[in-house]
Design a protein around this motif. Structure first.
Motif, PDB file in Angstrom:
ATOM      1  N   PRO A   1       0.882  -1.222   0.218  1.00 44.29           N
ATOM      2  CA  PRO A   1       0.081   0.139  -0.164  1.00 44.29           C
ATOM      3  C   PRO A   1       0.837   1.396  -0.089  1.00 44.29           C
ATOM      4  O   PRO A   1       1.946   1.319   0.466  1.00 44.29           O
ATOM      5  CB  PRO A   1      -0.682  -0.117   1.308  1.00 44.29           C
ATOM      6  CG  PRO A   1       0.218  -1.024   2.255  1.00 44.29           C
ATOM      7  CD  PRO A   1       0.926  -1.896   1.427  1.00 44.29           C
TER       8      PRO A   1
ATOM      9  N   THR B   1      -4.064 -10.539   6.813  1.00 44.07           N
ATOM     10  CA  THR B   1      -5.245  -9.835   6.908  1.00 44.07           C
ATOM     11  C   THR B   1      -5.126  -8.178   6.395  1.00 44.07           C
ATOM     12  O   THR B   1      -5.887  -7.427   6.503  1.00 44.07           O
ATOM     13  CB  THR B   1      -5.982  -9.663   8.248  1.00 44.07           C
ATOM     14  OG1 THR B   1      -5.011  -9.299   9.294  1.00 44.07           O
ATOM     15  CG2 THR B   1      -6.495 -11.172   8.426  1.00 44.07           C
ATOM     16  N   GLN B   2      -4.018  -7.837   6.207  1.00 46.64           N
ATOM     17  CA  GLN B   2      -3.823  -6.478   5.729  1.00 46.64           C
ATOM     18  C   GLN B   2      -3.798  -6.239   4.322  1.00 46.64           C
ATOM     19  O   GLN B   2      -3.947  -5.301   3.758  1.00 46.64           O
ATOM     20  CB  GLN B   2      -2.258  -6.044   6.177  1.00 46.64           C
ATOM     21  CG  GLN B   2      -2.175  -5.784   7.763  1.00 46.64           C
ATOM     22  CD  GLN B   2      -0.904  -5.530   7.987  1.00 46.64           C
ATOM     23  OE1 GLN B   2       0.005  -6.135   7.654  1.00 46.64           O
ATOM     24  NE2 GLN B   2      -0.778  -4.649   9.113  1.00 46.64           N
ATOM     25  N   HIS B   3      -3.816  -7.506   3.394  1.00 51.41           N
ATOM     26  CA  HIS B   3      -4.073  -7.343   2.138  1.00 51.41           C
ATOM     27  C   HIS B   3      -5.573  -6.990   1.707  1.00 51.41           C
ATOM     28  O   HIS B   3      -6.541  -7.411   2.466  1.00 51.41           O
ATOM     29  CB  HIS B   3      -3.721  -8.816   1.299  1.00 51.41           C
ATOM     30  CG  HIS B   3      -3.812  -8.841   0.143  1.00 51.41           C
ATOM     31  ND1 HIS B   3      -4.965  -8.550  -0.770  1.00 51.41           N
ATOM     32  CD2 HIS B   3      -2.711  -9.016  -0.937  1.00 51.41           C
ATOM     33  CE1 HIS B   3      -4.719  -8.683  -2.016  1.00 51.41           C
ATOM     34  NE2 HIS B   3      -3.292  -9.037  -2.050  1.00 51.41           N
ATOM     35  N   PRO B   4      -5.667  -6.079   0.724  1.00 49.62           N
ATOM     36  CA  PRO B   4      -7.117  -5.483   0.745  1.00 49.62           C
ATOM     37  C   PRO B   4      -8.059  -6.569   0.284  1.00 49.62           C
ATOM     38  O   PRO B   4      -9.276  -6.317   0.136  1.00 49.62           O
ATOM     39  CB  PRO B   4      -7.002  -4.551  -0.525  1.00 49.62           C
ATOM     40  CG  PRO B   4      -5.598  -4.698  -1.097  1.00 49.62           C
ATOM     41  CD  PRO B   4      -4.806  -5.450  -0.237  1.00 49.62           C
ATOM     42  N   ARG B   5      -7.575  -7.706  -0.352  1.00 46.40           N
ATOM     43  CA  ARG B   5      -8.402  -8.860  -0.886  1.00 46.40           C
ATOM     44  C   ARG B   5      -8.233 -10.025  -0.354  1.00 46.40           C
ATOM     45  O   ARG B   5      -8.556 -11.267  -0.733  1.00 46.40           O
ATOM     46  CB  ARG B   5      -8.199  -9.116  -2.319  1.00 46.40           C
ATOM     47  CG  ARG B   5      -8.595  -7.893  -3.237  1.00 46.40           C
ATOM     48  CD  ARG B   5      -8.611  -7.962  -4.679  1.00 46.40           C
ATOM     49  NE  ARG B   5      -7.237  -8.223  -5.198  1.00 46.40           N
ATOM     50  CZ  ARG B   5      -6.385  -7.517  -5.449  1.00 46.40           C
ATOM     51  NH1 ARG B   5      -6.430  -6.249  -5.076  1.00 46.40           N
ATOM     52  NH2 ARG B   5      -5.057  -8.031  -5.658  1.00 46.40           N
ATOM     53  N   TRP B   6      -7.991 -10.018   1.042  1.00 47.33           N
ATOM     54  CA  TRP B   6      -7.595 -11.367   1.719  1.00 47.33           C
ATOM     55  C   TRP B   6      -8.770 -12.187   1.750  1.00 47.33           C
ATOM     56  O   TRP B   6      -8.629 -13.313   2.143  1.00 47.33           O
ATOM     57  CB  TRP B   6      -6.881 -10.940   3.176  1.00 47.33           C
ATOM     58  CG  TRP B   6      -7.879 -10.503   4.173  1.00 47.33           C
ATOM     59  CD1 TRP B   6      -7.843  -9.111   4.464  1.00 47.33           C
ATOM     60  CD2 TRP B   6      -8.402 -10.981   5.069  1.00 47.33           C
ATOM     61  NE1 TRP B   6      -8.914  -9.000   5.437  1.00 47.33           N
ATOM     62  CE2 TRP B   6      -9.427 -10.288   6.052  1.00 47.33           C
ATOM     63  CE3 TRP B   6      -8.790 -12.521   5.494  1.00 47.33           C
ATOM     64  CZ2 TRP B   6     -10.272 -10.502   6.894  1.00 47.33           C
ATOM     65  CZ3 TRP B   6      -9.835 -12.921   6.331  1.00 47.33           C
ATOM     66  CH2 TRP B   6     -10.386 -11.710   7.140  1.00 47.33           C
ATOM     67  N   THR B   7      -9.705 -11.592   2.099  1.00 46.84           N
ATOM     68  CA  THR B   7     -11.151 -12.396   2.128  1.00 46.84           C
ATOM     69  C   THR B   7     -11.604 -13.174   0.891  1.00 46.84           C
ATOM     70  O   THR B   7     -12.477 -13.921   1.043  1.00 46.84           O
ATOM     71  CB  THR B   7     -12.611 -11.468   2.589  1.00 46.84           C
ATOM     72  OG1 THR B   7     -12.466 -10.587   1.534  1.00 46.84           O
ATOM     73  CG2 THR B   7     -12.322 -10.751   3.780  1.00 46.84           C
TER      74      THR B   7
ATOM     75  N   ARG C   1       0.967  -8.917   7.653  1.00 47.03           N
ATOM     76  CA  ARG C   1       0.074 -10.018   8.105  1.00 47.03           C
ATOM     77  C   ARG C   1      -0.962 -10.006   6.748  1.00 47.03           C
ATOM     78  O   ARG C   1      -1.158  -9.156   6.111  1.00 47.03           O
ATOM     79  CB  ARG C   1      -0.688  -9.508   9.118  1.00 47.03           C
ATOM     80  CG  ARG C   1      -0.309  -9.972  10.596  1.00 47.03           C
ATOM     81  CD  ARG C   1      -1.307  -9.569  11.488  1.00 47.03           C
ATOM     82  NE  ARG C   1      -2.265  -8.366  11.025  1.00 47.03           N
ATOM     83  CZ  ARG C   1      -2.041  -7.238  11.799  1.00 47.03           C
ATOM     84  NH1 ARG C   1      -0.989  -7.004  12.850  1.00 47.03           N
ATOM     85  NH2 ARG C   1      -2.794  -6.204  11.450  1.00 47.03           N
TER      86      ARG C   1
ATOM     87  N   ARG D   1       3.108  -1.858   6.637  1.00 47.31           N
ATOM     88  CA  ARG D   1       1.682  -2.044   6.443  1.00 47.31           C
ATOM     89  C   ARG D   1       1.126  -3.312   5.918  1.00 47.31           C
ATOM     90  O   ARG D   1      -0.076  -3.554   5.565  1.00 47.31           O
ATOM     91  CB  ARG D   1       1.051  -1.038   5.815  1.00 47.31           C
ATOM     92  CG  ARG D   1       1.261   0.425   6.475  1.00 47.31           C
ATOM     93  CD  ARG D   1       0.208   1.642   5.771  1.00 47.31           C
ATOM     94  NE  ARG D   1       0.732   2.591   6.473  1.00 47.31           N
ATOM     95  CZ  ARG D   1       0.129   3.836   6.257  1.00 47.31           C
ATOM     96  NH1 ARG D   1      -0.697   4.011   5.133  1.00 47.31           N
ATOM     97  NH2 ARG D   1       0.821   5.082   6.604  1.00 47.31           N
TER      98      ARG D   1
END
Lengths: 263, 960
Positions: free
Chosen positions: A158, A232-238, A230, A227
């Motif tokens: 980011p 879960t910091q990736h904008p598309r981790w879900t 981890r 940033r």
């Protein structure tokens, strides 16, 4: 295992110091945050450090220009010891505002043979004239000898800045940093190709996102590796499930590994 | 001492981005004569420096020699074929100049100290413009009368802010013998905003102590008793006439919002409605606090300054909660007039909505980003009635240790003011924000506007947290509305306090003791320190260049005593100051309006309606705003405001993970429906609560740990109908909180948002209730986003779709209001929220999206283009109420308590079973082809559209 000591330098308006310290610790370093006033009082602290980080933020409000006042302060109070730190073979990392500071002190691009106390490159307002928070792909330059990056590995990080456009004073300087391997990272698309906005988010010359000096041991970059340490910091981790490489750690891991192996 | 002037501008070959932005704004005004604009920064430095050192300042400090030039002195008018108009914009005397301090520091780093630094902006406008056009450009684009002076041409310099020394001049006022009319007149002439009853109470007090008041005593009472500070309307007794039925409240707030919190009595609520923010449990070692404030009136006058001090102010609320919390996230919600309003239609004394919006966004951006607090959540609403009264809600979430949640100041502790210096800015902010605005406000209340300096506040935060962790102070609060008067008065309420006003550090000389006491200068905190710790405290702040000064002492005499240079200038009994305000009884009335449903033609194809809704300003993408905020600083974001395949779809709520070493998170959301309020404020408020809770649930927040905040922004509450709407909304807050078992933990109101135009017309804002919600996420790895994840997954709608298009976007884009406002089945709503929260916790859901503005059609479209996957659904499978017969109702009804979920085939059976016996409609599937297809069940495709054109409709309107 050898103890790696890192100093994260704080100043008025610096605001990425905690997460930078955390990323260094994740990489195995013993990291400490310190206010610049304290370091100016006790510069010998740097002797026990192997990594010096200028973290992100808005030092002194970015008044006058981004990083300018902190650069001025470093120049007048810490200039010699930071240069000695580099000459001793140690590592310096500048992230976002820290990159702006390194450029505005002349430490970057640190061309071989130059005095490196005057500025030849600067980082100025984004072409969009706006602060911009977005994720960018970065391609390491194949000719760069920067020790912080993996040459063949494109990374995703980011960025968040209003003044990130890298420009050189003259075309000759641009040519020189290009041909001497000073360009560490370029903004690219997911396939590795350079392009206009938003691929190159700020209009940087040569799509420059990060610069290294002639030793390869100093790196300044606009995006924020701390940033992305981890998943879960990736904008598309879900969406992506397990297949996420936390690219920010590459930079911190490489720094710690370099110190362990070389210092 | 010498005066030096430096002008810094971009070198040829490098873009002057500021000049270009100004040119764009001028073009937007419709002035085509201007061909180019160049911008220059001006620095004026007074000090004993010689030419050689001035050159060094120019080259090494002020200009970036790579891309800029610096001219020492005044640049001559550039030679040009065209007419060149020079406009220089200076800050008004007394207005904070944040750059000044930094430049002085930098010059002293270079080895010399200078007396003073001031900065200005200079513009050269090329093109043949008239004087009238020049003035329009100045007023609309370049400068704000409230805080800036403009100089045309090339010679004059602005006046110095220093006003000469102040000599104590004690001001006594005659009050005891005044008549009622004279009392009211006095209140008016001093801008006290106290009414007759309050003035009489004050008169009685001074009669009882047998002396006349001083000015500072009256000012203190006015600040402390202002609507802004004590919420006298919400706490008053109210007789409501509700459709003819009489309902009486002794204290509205206690019997509604606050009453429900007491009734719920949750053990995870640590401190509610008593501190600067509401505090709830997070984990074994830390607590979370949340506060949302408004900063409306200042933002109307100076959008940039008003919004930035709004965010600066609310950040100080968590900082001043307990013994200090560290801010971890911001949430910002705005209401503006329509951005495409014609210039000619903008009322006199009012800024154009687009300028207000740009200024507000820039102010929040610059302050929030500089503070290093991620702005992760927000919303923007547009309505003509917000044109003169824009609303700026700023919220901050903080984290503090469990053992630092309460204050314990005591007599003998020293009063220490920390941070920014005090100046003449923000005088009468609290009282001013408690009244109505008129077209003349711009002139009269310009001194109420303040300018923020985020870095000063950041330094205060950095050092304050260290002082807290070293147990160096016993109590603290922030200096907000009312300045020291409110902060110190509040801290000393149960004790007593003595303050020596001459000790307060000032930005410039010349302030009277009263100005010092009530100035709302920003970035100040007050702490109470035990005398034996004072040296350590002062040393700590000074080590990071933060000013901290002892200005007084807490006592046990229950009196507020103010002195200046040894002379007592005021003394009030704490009891009278805090409890002497007369109790009010007010009349309120709510008669449900007689509205009718419009007669809409039924159609076979609603794609155009869908696109119109997606393009309406309220629904359209806010990416332009979101990206200007740093939403990832602190490295704590889990669910960001933008999500989906291309990182540009709208998340329902935000999730942050405040501790690096814990997977526990905090979800933050909001809900607000001003359009419904015109029909029924009760259902508007419940819709807001339901929406905020839906948003929390959709990202994976724990439905059993939701806390709520209320922010009422209302019109003129002396009008019974407007107050009636407020009472109805408060009743809904109570009912909603009880039904969802979600307590309110903090709140704030901003009343009297009425604008009186020069022709006397009164414009009131729509009744606007912002509900903010916060919840704990037990494991952030289970969080969800709203984008469709995979083709062949099942799409289901949980909840019942009814004929509830009243106040909907479907009606709005077609020019109607309607009558059937969405209601909430409280029992069912709470069950649905809890079940879905459970299903997400079990990992049964692939994506979840709140079904709200624009109804099912908009929710499906957003989920589809977010995931870049198609939709094929059959409306006949949708569970609906009897009256929901038509396709357009099913598509666009905004019925509450509905969620659209995506369920993978392998989880389907378990999900279906788990959701029993709730109403779940399995309406279709996610598809690979990028189309949104909705069948009405009779083979007719009521929606059939490619995704790109839908996304385009949604993205374009606010892509500035």
């Amino acid at each position: 295992m050898k103890q790696v000591n890192a100093l994260v330098l704080r100043a008025a308006g610096i605001n990425c110091d905690y997460e930078t310290q955390y990323a260094l610790e994740l990489a195995g370093a013993n990291a400490q945050r310190m206010h610049i006033n304290e370091l100016i009082k006790k510069p010998e602290i740097l002797e026990s450090m192997q990594i010096l980080v200028f973290p992100g933020g808005f030092s002194y409000g970015d008044d006058i220009a981004a990083g300018k006042i902190l650069a001025n302060q470093v120049q007048h109070h810490l200039g010699d010891i930071v240069r000695k730190f580099i000459d001793d073979g140690k590592l310096v990392l500048g992230i976002c505002n820290g990159f702006q500071v390194l450029v505005k002190t002349g430490i970057l691009p640190g061309l071989a043979g130059a005095d490196n106390k005057t500025q030849t490159v600067t980082i100025t307002n984004n072409d969009s004239a706006k602060f911009d928070d977005r994720w960018v792909y970065l391609q390491p330059s194949s000719s760069s000898k920067c020790v912080f990056i993996n040459k063949d590995q494109r990374i995703y990080l980011p960025m968040a800045h209003g003044e990130g456009k890298v420009v050189t004073k003259t075309p000759e300087i641009l040519e020189s940093i290009k041909s001497n391997g000073h360009i560490a990272l370029r903004y690219v698309d997911e396939n590795g190709n350079t392009g206009d906005f938003p691929i190159n988010p700020n209009g940087s010359m040569e799509s420059i996102a990060g610069l290294t000096d002639s030793t390869g041991r100093v790196l300044g970059l606009m995006p924020h590796p701390e940033r992305f340490v981890r998943k879960t910091q990736h904008p598309r981790w879900t969406r992506l499930g397990g297949e996420i490489s936390v690219d920010g750690m590459i930079i911190f891991n490489n720094a710690v590994k370099y110190v362990e192996e070389n210092l | 001492m010498k005066h030096w002037r430096f002008e810094v501008y971009d070198r040829e070959g490098f873009t002057d981005v500021h000049g270009k932005a100004v040119l764009d704004d001028i073009r937007e005004l419709g002035i085509d004569e201007v061909t180019a604009v160049s911008s220059t920064r001006v620095f004026m430095i007074d000090g004993d420096i010689d030419e050689a050192f001035a050159q060094r300042i120019a080259q090494e400090l002020l200009s970036d020699t790579v891309c800029q030039e610096c001219f020492i002195g005044r640049m001559p008018v550039p030679e040009s074929q065209q007419k060149a108009t020079i406009i220089e914009v200076h800050l008004k005397s007394g207005v904070t100049d944040p750059v000044s301090g930094s430049v002085m520091t930098a010059i002293s780093d270079m080895g010399k100290d200078v007396e003073q630094v001031r900065t200005a902006r200079k513009f050269v406008i090329y093109g043949d413009i008239t004087e009238q056009q020049r003035d329009l450009i100045t007023r609309r684009v370049l400068a704000n009368d409230c805080i800036e002076d403009v100089i045309y041409g090339v010679d004059s310099e602005p006046p110095s802010p220093h006003l000469g020394d102040y000599k104590l001049e004690l001001k006594k006022l005659e009050l005891i013998n005044l008549s009622k009319d004279q009392l009211v007149e006095l209140s008016k002439s001093m801008d006290l905003f106290l009414d007759e009853k309050e003035m009489l109470a004050i008169q009685d007090y001074f009669k009882s102590i047998n002396r006349e008041p001083t000015d500072v005593e009256l000012e203190t009472l006015a600040q402390t008793w202002s609507e802004h500070c004590v919420h006298k309307t919400l706490k008053s007794s109210i007789d409501l006439d509700f459709n003819g039925e009489k309902i009486t409240f002794k204290n509205l707030l206690k019997e509604t919002v606050f009453g429900s919190t007491q009734e719920l009595n949750k053990d995870w609520c640590i401190s509610v409605f008593e501190d600067n923010a509401g505090v709830i449990e997070f984990d074994e070692s830390d607590a979370i606090c949340f506060k949302v404030e408004t900063h409306n009136h200042p933002s109307a006058l100076d959008p940039y300054g008003g919004a930035s001090t709004g965010i600066g102010g609310v950040v100080r609320d968590p900082m001043g909660t307990g013994l200090g919390a560290k801010p971890i996230a911001n949430s910002d919600v705005f209401c503006f007039g329509m951005p495409d309003m014609k210039l000619a239609d903008v009322p006199k004394g009012v800024l154009h909505p687009r300028r207000v919006m740009k200024g507000v966004v820039a102010g929040v951006r610059d302050y929030g980003n500089r503070m290093g607090i991620p702005t992760v959540n927000g919303a923007i609403y547009f309505d003509d009635r917000y044109t003169a009264n824009p609303l700026v809600f700023c919220g901050t979430v903080g984290m503090l240790p469990n053992d630092k949640c309460f204050k314990h100041g005591k007599p003998g502790d020293l009063v220490v003011v920390v941070g920014g210096r005090t100046g003449r800015d923000g005088i009468h902010g609290a009282t001013f924000s408690s009244g109505s605005m008129t077209h003349e406000h711009e002139d009269i209340f310009s001194h109420a506007v303040q300018i923020g300096n985020a870095i000063v506040e950041k330094k205060v935060l950095d050092t304050l947290i260290q002082a807290r962790d070293r147990d160096l102070f016993t109590s603290l609060t922030d200096c907000g509305a009312g300045g020291l008067s409110s902060a110190v008065g509040e801290m000393g309420e149960k004790l007593g306090v003595k303050v020596d006003l001459e000790k307060v550090p000032l930005k410039y000389s010349g302030l009277s003791y009263t100005e010092i006491w009530i100035s709302e200068a920003q970035e100040r905190m007050v702490i109470s320190v035990e005398p034996d710790k004072i040296d350590e405290v002062l040393a700590l702040f000074s080590s990071e260049d933060v000013e901290a000064v002892v200005i007084g002492e807490f006592t046990d005499d229950k009196k507020l005593t103010l002195s200046y240079d040894g002379t007592q200038v005021g003394q009030l009994d704490m009891e009278f100051l805090h409890d002497g305000i007369p109790k009010y009884s007010r009349q309120a009335k709510w008669h449900t309006p007689n509205l009718v449903e419009p007669d809409m033609q039924e159609k076979n194809d609603y794609v155009l309606d869908l696109k119109k809704i997606l393009s309406s300003y309220n629904v359209a993408s806010k990416e332009w705003v979101i990206r200007q905020y740093d939403h990832e600083v602190q490295g704590n974001s889990v669910i960001k405001p933008l999500c989906g395949v291309t990182n540009d779809a709208p998340s329902d709520a935000a999730v942050v993970m405040p501790k690096f070493d814990s997977d526990k998170g905090v979800a933050i959301s909001c809900g607000m429906n001003p359009l419904y309020g015109d029909i029924d404020p009760y259902w508007m408020a419940l819709s807001g609560i339901d929406e905020a809770i839906r948003n929390i649930v959709c990202v994976g927040g724990n439905s059993k740990r939701i806390a709520l905040l209320d922010n009422f922004c209302w019109g003129n509450c002396s009008k019974p109908e407007i107050l009636g709407a407020l009472v109805r909304a408060s009743q809904a807050c109570k009912d909603g909180a009880l039904a969802f078992s979600a307590p309110f933990i903090s709140g704030k109101d901003s009343l009297n948002n009425e604008f009186i135009m020069d022709d006397g017309t009164e414009v009131n804002i729509p009744s606007t209730l912002l509900i903010s919600a916060i919840s704990i996420v037990d494991d952030v790895n289970k969080c969800l986003t709203m984008d469709f994840k995979a083709a062949a997954n099942n799409i289901c709608v949980v909840g019942i779709t009814s004929n509830e298009l009243g106040g909907s976007h479907y009606y709005q884009v077609n020019g109607h209001k309607g009558a059937n406002v969405p209601k909430v089945d409280l029992e069912l709503a709470a069950k649905i929220a809890e079940k879905i929260s459970g299903a997400i916790e079990k990992g049964l859901v692939a994506s979840a999206h709140d079904c709200s503005e624009g109804g099912l059609a908009v929710a499906l479209a957003e989920m589809a283009f977010a995931g870049d996957l198609g939709v094929d659904v059959d409306l006949s499978k949708l569970i609906r109420s009897e009256k929901c017969t038509r396709a357009d109702i099913a598509l666009f009804s905004e019925s509450n308590s509905r969620y659209v979920l995506e369920i993978a085939p392998d989880k389907f059976a378990e999900f279906e079973d788990f959701m029993q016996p709730l109403p779940v409609s399995y309406i279709g599937k996610v598809t690979q082809d990028k189309k949104l297809v909705v069948d009405d069940g009779r083979g007719n495709k009521v929606l059939n559209s490619d995704l790109d054109s839908l996304k385009d409709a949604w993205q374009k309107p606010l892509a500035w």
